[in-house]
Design a protein around this motif. Structure first.
Motif, PDB file in Angstrom:
ATOM      1  N   SER A 183       0.823  -1.208   0.000  1.00 25.60           N
ATOM      2  CA  SER A 183       0.000   0.000   0.000  1.00 25.60           C
ATOM      3  C   SER A 183       0.859   1.260   0.000  1.00 25.60           C
ATOM      4  CB  SER A 183      -0.945  -0.002   1.205  1.00 25.60           C
ATOM      5  OG  SER A 183      -0.223  -0.035   2.417  1.00 25.60           O
ATOM      6  N   ASP A 184       2.123   1.148   0.445  1.00 24.03           N
ATOM      7  CA  ASP A 184       3.009   2.312   0.447  1.00 24.03           C
ATOM      8  C   ASP A 184       3.130   2.920  -0.952  1.00 24.03           C
ATOM      9  OD1 ASP A 184       3.372   1.444   3.018  1.00 24.03           O
ATOM     10  OD2 ASP A 184       5.527   1.123   2.857  1.00 24.03           O
ATOM     11  N   LEU A 220       1.063   2.754  -3.410  1.00 25.99           N
ATOM     12  CA  LEU A 220      -0.200   3.363  -3.822  1.00 25.99           C
ATOM     13  C   LEU A 220      -0.388   4.730  -3.164  1.00 25.99           C
ATOM     14  CD1 LEU A 220      -2.377   0.139  -3.720  1.00 25.99           C
ATOM     15  CD2 LEU A 220      -1.703   1.414  -5.768  1.00 25.99           C
ATOM     16  N   ILE A 221       0.053   4.881  -1.923  1.00 23.80           N
ATOM     17  CA  ILE A 221      -0.016   6.185  -1.255  1.00 23.80           C
ATOM     18  C   ILE A 221       0.813   7.208  -2.027  1.00 23.80           C
ATOM     19  CG2 ILE A 221       0.680   7.431   0.838  1.00 23.80           C
ATOM     20  CD1 ILE A 221      -0.015   4.792   2.375  1.00 23.80           C
ATOM     21  N   ASP A 226      -7.793   4.311   4.498  1.00 19.32           N
ATOM     22  CA  ASP A 226      -6.770   3.266   4.570  1.00 19.32           C
ATOM     23  C   ASP A 226      -7.226   2.195   5.557  1.00 19.32           C
ATOM     24  OD1 ASP A 226      -4.569   1.665   4.891  1.00 19.32           O
ATOM     25  OD2 ASP A 226      -3.157   3.287   5.266  1.00 19.32           O
ATOM     26  N   ALA A 236      -5.855  -0.850   6.240  1.00 18.60           N
ATOM     27  CA  ALA A 236      -4.820  -1.869   6.364  1.00 18.60           C
ATOM     28  C   ALA A 236      -5.159  -2.893   7.441  1.00 18.60           C
ATOM     29  CB  ALA A 236      -3.476  -1.209   6.671  1.00 18.60           C
ATOM     30  N   LEU A 242      -8.228   1.921   0.487  1.00 17.18           N
ATOM     31  CA  LEU A 242      -6.877   1.377   0.339  1.00 17.18           C
ATOM     32  C   LEU A 242      -6.695   0.212   1.300  1.00 17.18           C
ATOM     33  CD1 LEU A 242      -3.905   1.692  -0.736  1.00 17.18           C
ATOM     34  CD2 LEU A 242      -3.546   3.241   1.208  1.00 17.18           C
ATOM     35  N   ARG A 243      -6.105  -0.879   0.799  1.00 14.97           N
ATOM     36  CA  ARG A 243      -5.862  -2.043   1.659  1.00 14.97           C
ATOM     37  C   ARG A 243      -4.531  -2.702   1.303  1.00 14.97           C
ATOM     38  NH1 ARG A 243     -11.362  -5.521   2.233  1.00 14.97           N
ATOM     39  NH2 ARG A 243     -12.702  -3.996   3.278  1.00 14.97           N
ATOM     40  N   THR A 244      -4.120  -3.603   2.184  1.00 20.49           N
ATOM     41  CA  THR A 244      -2.912  -4.387   1.998  1.00 20.49           C
ATOM     42  C   THR A 244      -3.183  -5.804   2.476  1.00 20.49           C
ATOM     43  OG1 THR A 244      -0.599  -4.611   2.666  1.00 20.49           O
ATOM     44  CG2 THR A 244      -2.078  -3.664   4.271  1.00 20.49           C
ATOM     45  N   GLY A 276      -0.538  -4.402  -2.259  1.00 20.34           N
ATOM     46  CA  GLY A 276      -1.644  -3.569  -1.810  1.00 20.34           C
ATOM     47  C   GLY A 276      -2.625  -3.360  -2.939  1.00 20.34           C
ATOM     48  N   TYR A 277      -3.841  -2.976  -2.599  1.00 15.84           N
ATOM     49  CA  TYR A 277      -4.834  -2.715  -3.647  1.00 15.84           C
ATOM     50  C   TYR A 277      -5.702  -1.529  -3.255  1.00 15.84           C
ATOM     51  CZ  TYR A 277      -7.971  -5.632  -0.715  1.00 15.84           C
ATOM     52  OH  TYR A 277      -8.702  -6.172   0.323  1.00 15.84           O
ATOM     53  N   LEU A 278      -6.130  -0.804  -4.284  1.00 22.02           N
ATOM     54  CA  LEU A 278      -6.914   0.411  -4.135  1.00 22.02           C
ATOM     55  C   LEU A 278      -8.216   0.226  -4.904  1.00 22.02           C
ATOM     56  CD1 LEU A 278      -6.616   3.396  -3.024  1.00 22.02           C
ATOM     57  CD2 LEU A 278      -5.981   4.015  -5.364  1.00 22.02           C
TER      58      LEU A 278
END
Length: 386
Positions: free
Chosen positions: A108-109, A111-112, A207, A209, A231-233, A245-247
């Motif tokens: 996810s990092d 994607l941020i 987020d 997570a 947003l997730r991981t 990670g996926y958005l």
């Protein structure tokens, strides 16, 4: 005379390659980057690792065999193809709405960072409650945006009036909300999140997570919220080493973020392993349920320690404040000497003074932690605890 008739330069006048590189770097690298410290990753071999919110349980042998077979069948000589099968598997495994777009990242990092790159001109504001996930601020700084952290209350709850005032004053392009929040564990009320969504002039990134350990998710609305994405991981589920990670969000947003995604950012081994593991997602769900069940007994046992205050958590960790004779730094060092690693904050955010973040481990790890803390703090257990 042999060689250069001008003679060799004095040794003191010859700059060493390392010195030359340091000088060139100092003259070339952005000043704000030079002022920062690199993100440090600790090592904790041979002890009890409760410092990184990892799932402490291994995958069963049958799942590991499936992973090995998937890796063996993967063509490493080819670039990754369109991940259509992975998109379908992620949608099904994590209940992503059919109308939502999906974007994958190297954790996810990444994607941020992509979100900030796509949304922010230099100087635009990225806003988040503080303290929260450190990558929110890092992504803003690295991508020339201006980070505004809105302090939580003294009790480490969301300060909604302060958030709304900061939104009105700074008009942020991007707002990050970690639900539950890291490092405090709090899950902000849905009504407060909706108020922020209503006030936000740009994008709100929810987020999630730590959602596998909470009892609420915004994912069902991922396709219909006009100014938000989810947003997730898979890191906290037990796949931290996989970096995936996926958005999820309205296709109009996802399509813009896809433009700044590096080609082939998810490699073929990650895709193969994830497809294999997601066929056994019930195993991951069972492990998450076990950690959820162990959270409250551990919290109660920690709260019995002298001078310890345990903050409410909807995640797979607990934030504990030590206000007795020994502060958090001393407790941290005493645990470290016993090869038990937890997260300390040192001289960071003032709201985290004398706090330690403790991941939930296996029952044996939790028991060892409690035994060590009772010894360090000088109290025998009043009764059998987690």
């Amino acid at each position: 005379m042999n060689g250069d008739p001008r003679g060799a330069a004095p040794a003191a006048a010859v700059a060493r390659p390392g010195d030359q590189a340091a000088g060139r770097a100092a003259a070339t690298v952005r000043r704000d980057i030079q002022a920062l410290a690199a993100y440090s990753v600790g090592h904790a071999e041979g002890g009890i690792k409760l410092d990184a919110m990892e799932n402490p349980y291994d995958l069963p042998e049958a799942v590991r065999d499936a992973v090995a077979a998937a890796v063996r069948a993967t063509a490493l000589n080819r670039y990754p193809a369109d991940p259509a099968a992975l998109r379908q598997a992620v949608r099904q495994a994590f209940d992503v709405p059919a109308g939502a777009g999906l974007l994958f990242g190297n954790g996810s990092d990444e994607l941020i960072h992509l979100i900030v790159q796509a949304c922010c001109e230099p100087g635009d504001v990225v806003l988040a409650p503080a303290p929260s996930f450190v990558i929110f601020e890092m992504a803003a700084r690295y991508n020339h945006a201006r980070y505004v952290g809105v302090p939580l209350t003294a009790g480490l709850e969301l300060d909604l009036p302060a958030m709304l005032a900061a939104i009105a004053a700074h008009r942020p392009k991007v707002i990050f909300l970690a639900l539950p929040n890291n490092p405090t564990g709090g899950l902000w009320p849905a009504a407060d999140v909706q108020a922020i969504l209503d006030a936000a002039p740009g994008l709100v990134v929810i987020d999630e997570a730590y959602q596998p350990f909470a009892d609420h998710t915004w994912m069902p609305r991922a396709a219909t919220l006009p100014n938000a994405v989810v947003l997730r991981t898979v890191s906290k589920l037990g796949l931290a080493g996989l970096r995936f990670g996926y958005l999820a969000g309205p296709p109009a947003w996802i399509g813009e973020f896809d433009k700044v995604r590096p080609p082939y950012n998810v490699d073929v081994l990650t895709e193969a392993v994830l497809l294999a593991v997601l066929r056994h997602k019930d195993v991951l769900d069972g492990q998450a349920a076990r950690l959820r069940a162990d959270r409250e007994p551990l919290a109660r046992a920690l709260a019995e320690l002298p001078g310890a205050t345990v903050h409410p958590s909807a995640a797979n960790f607990l934030l504990v404040r030590f206000s007795g004779e020994l502060g958090a730094d001393a407790v941290h060092q005493a645990l470290k000497s016993r090869k038990i690693w937890v997260r300390a904050f040192g001289d960071g955010d003032a709201l985290l003074k004398n706090c330690l973040r403790i991941s939930i481990g296996t029952p044996a790890e939790n028991a060892a932690l409690l035994a060590a803390l009772r010894e360090i703090l000088g109290r025998a257990p009043a009764r059998a605890s987690a």
